[in-house]
Every structure is written in C-alpha cells, then in structure tokens.
Design an enzyme around this catalytic site. Structure first.
Site, PDB file in Angstrom:
ATOM      1  CE  LYS A  58      -4.565  -1.300   0.764  1.00 28.82           C
ATOM      2  NZ  LYS A  58      -4.462  -2.613   1.396  1.00 28.82           N
ATOM      3  CB  SER A 309      -0.732  -8.286  -0.463  1.00 32.51           C
ATOM      4  OG  SER A 309      -1.424  -9.023   0.527  1.00 32.51           O
TER       5      SER A 309
END
Ligand code: PLP
Length: 324
Positions: A58, A309
């Site tokens: 992110k 992720s």
C-alpha cells in the site's frame, strides 16, 4: 476536498508511478522455495511486499498519490479511512512529504497496525466497522478540515502505484504463465493487470478472495459490481464489500479468473511461509499462495508469480493461528 481526477489509469501511469517511487519504495525481493515448487509441480516466484516499507504494497499507491498533491493540498493535509495497511502507508507517505494526516480506523483494527499509524505521526479517529459508515465519517472530517481524502483502492493514482509491484516482478522474472494476486477492493489486482497487459501479455492473472467474501468473483461473473455485507474472515485486509468504480472495469476486462481461499487454507499457507520460507506474512497476504494451491487453477508445469501483499500481523495472533 476530494481528488479531482477519476480518469481510469493506464500503463503509462504505472510507469510514471515507478519513477516517482524510485528511492522511496523498496524494490522487494522475489523468493523461491524448492519445497513449494515440488509440492505444486510448478515454478513459483514469490514477490515479497510483506518486506515493503510499512509492511505492505500500500505504500506504493499512497506515496504515488500524495506526491501529486498541489501545494494547497499538501498544506491542508491528507485524510484516509482504512482497516490498517493503507493507514500506515498514508501516514508514512505524509511524513515523508511533510504534510498532516488524519486516519479513520475501525476500533477493532489489529493493535500493531494502529500503533504503527500513530508512530508515523498521524492522528487516529476510530469507528465501529459493523454499525457505522466509515465513508460518511471520513467525508465529514475531510470537509470540516479541508483535507484531501485518499481512498484505499478506487483512485487512479492509487491503482497506478499498486501496479509497480507486478511491474518489478515482470521485469525480474520474464515468461510468467500465471500471476496470483489477492483482492480486497481490487486496487492491487487492477494495477497488476495494467502491468501485465503491457509487460507480460501472455501471463494469466488470477484474483484471489476470501471464500467468506467473494463479491469480486460474483461481480466478475455477473458483469456488474455486486455488494455483500462485511465478511467475517481472518483476512482483515480483504473485508471489503465491493470492488470499485475504477477497479471493476479493469478487472472485468483483463483478469483471467477469480478464485477463493478459505480461512483454513490461509492458515496452512501462513504455516508454510513461517516454517519453510522464514517469512512473516499476514492472513490477507497469504491469499495469493492459497489461491494458487487450492483455487482449482491448473498450474502444473507453469511459471507462477505469487504476490505476497503484506506482513502486518500481531505475532500473538499469528501464533494462535499456527497453534490450532
Ligand atoms: C489492502 C490490502 C489488500 C487488498 O488490496 P486491494 O487493493 O484493496 O484489493 C490485500 N492484502 C493486504 C496486505 C492489504 O493491505
């Protein structure tokens, strides 16, 4: 104040994001495991965004977005709502770019994520994720304080930034047959698809969701965005209710398939990461690997990219999963 541009991103935006992120984001390693290869009968390449700054991909989308703020936007600062990793990403990006940040977080967010967000210098405002509307709360705060709201996935600059992880993987590992990517709101998947279309058109990109919250799979099949109630799953980074207005059309156009993984399969994958690969991965971060193993996609003999992720998980929580 909201961000003006809602033009769908393209590969040029991903390439421009990579340029902005140079020297700011880590170029994360690609790990191999001969045990994983043997078990799957395939060659697996693990792109480790759990080792990215703030512990998740992110940071890429957040920094790419904040770096494009006007002087006035920088002065008023940024506001974000997030279950965790977007929060830390915005908080660190804001600090690096020297602007104020307010983060709206669910009151039951993992303690490590909340503490890290505060440590990066952001102000944290909490809400109840099962009864309150975080978007409404965020919009009101943004309006009151003149701050710019940056959504966690449905923004072109965010999507373009997220696409830089897959871009790096395609540049480092040519000729991938498959890429598995976890899906919450679809920012990471949409960005990865733009990178794949330009750099590895032969590569089939598969999205992976928690079985308890397969809104993306339903949307992909239905041809329109399907909304579901907040799913109960250990994959807290993928508890989204629907794909976005920008992410869905990209996924619909370019994804090869959407599959799911159960919480049990996520725990098995977490165990493999800890025991065999010696890496800390959060439940959501294990979705791609679980999807590759259990998602009924025939990867035998293939070269397979797995996008890990994130790695932000309270260690006591991880230990409880692994002890069961
Ligand atoms: C945000 C997040 C996701 C989901 O990403 P989307 O862009 O919303 O699909 C997956 N894994 C981790 C670790 C995340 O932080």
């Amino acid at each position: 104040m909201t961000l003006p541009s809602l033009t769908p991103p393209n590969y040029d935006d991903v390439a421009a994001a990579a340029h902005r992120l140079k020297g700011m984001a880590h170029r994360t390693p690609v790990l191999r495991s001969s045990t994983a290869d043997e078990r799957q009968g395939a060659q697996l390449f693990f792109k480790c965004e759990n080792l990215q700054r703030t512990g998740a991909f992110k940071f890429r989308g957040a920094f790419n977005t904040l770096a494009q703020f006007t002087d006035e936007q920088r002065e008023r600062g940024v506001l974000a709502f997030s279950a965790g990793n977007h929060a830390q990403a915005i908080a660190l990006s804001a600090r690096l770019l020297d602007m104020p940040a307010v983060i709206v977080m669910p009151e039951d967010a993992p303690a490590a994520k909340m503490a890290a967000t505060r440590d990066y210098g952001a102000q944290v405002v909490t809400y109840n994720r099962y009864t309150e509307d975080r978007e409404a709360i965020s919009r009101r705060l943004a309006l009151e304080r003149g701050m710019t709201l940056v959504p966690p996935f449905d923004h072109p600059h965010v999507i373009a930034g997220q696409g830089t992880a897959a871009k790096e993987l395609f540049e480092e590992v040519p000729d991938l047959d498959y890429l598995f990517v976890c899906v919450g709101g679809g920012g990471l998947l949409a960005g990865s698809l733009l990178a794949a279309e330009a750099l590895a058109p032969q590569c089939r990109v598969v999205g992976v969701e928690p079985a308890a919250g397969n809104d993306g799979q339903q949307s992909f099949k239905a041809g329109h965005v399907v909304q579901i109630p907040t799913p109960h799953t250990i994959a807290d980074g993928a508890q989204t209710q629907a794909l976005g207005q920008l992410t869905f059309p990209i996924i619909q156009r370019l994804a090869d398939d959407m599959v799911t993984a159960t919480d049990e399969q996520l725990v098995e994958s977490l165990r493999f990461f800890a025991e065999r690969m010696k890496i800390v991965v959060e439940p959501t971060g294990a979705l791609a690997f679980a999807g590759a193993q259990y998602g009924n996609v025939d990867i035998h003999g293939a070269r397979v990219g797995i996008l890990i992720s994130g790695g932000n998980v309270d260690l006591s929580r991880l230990a409880r999963f692994l002890a069961d």
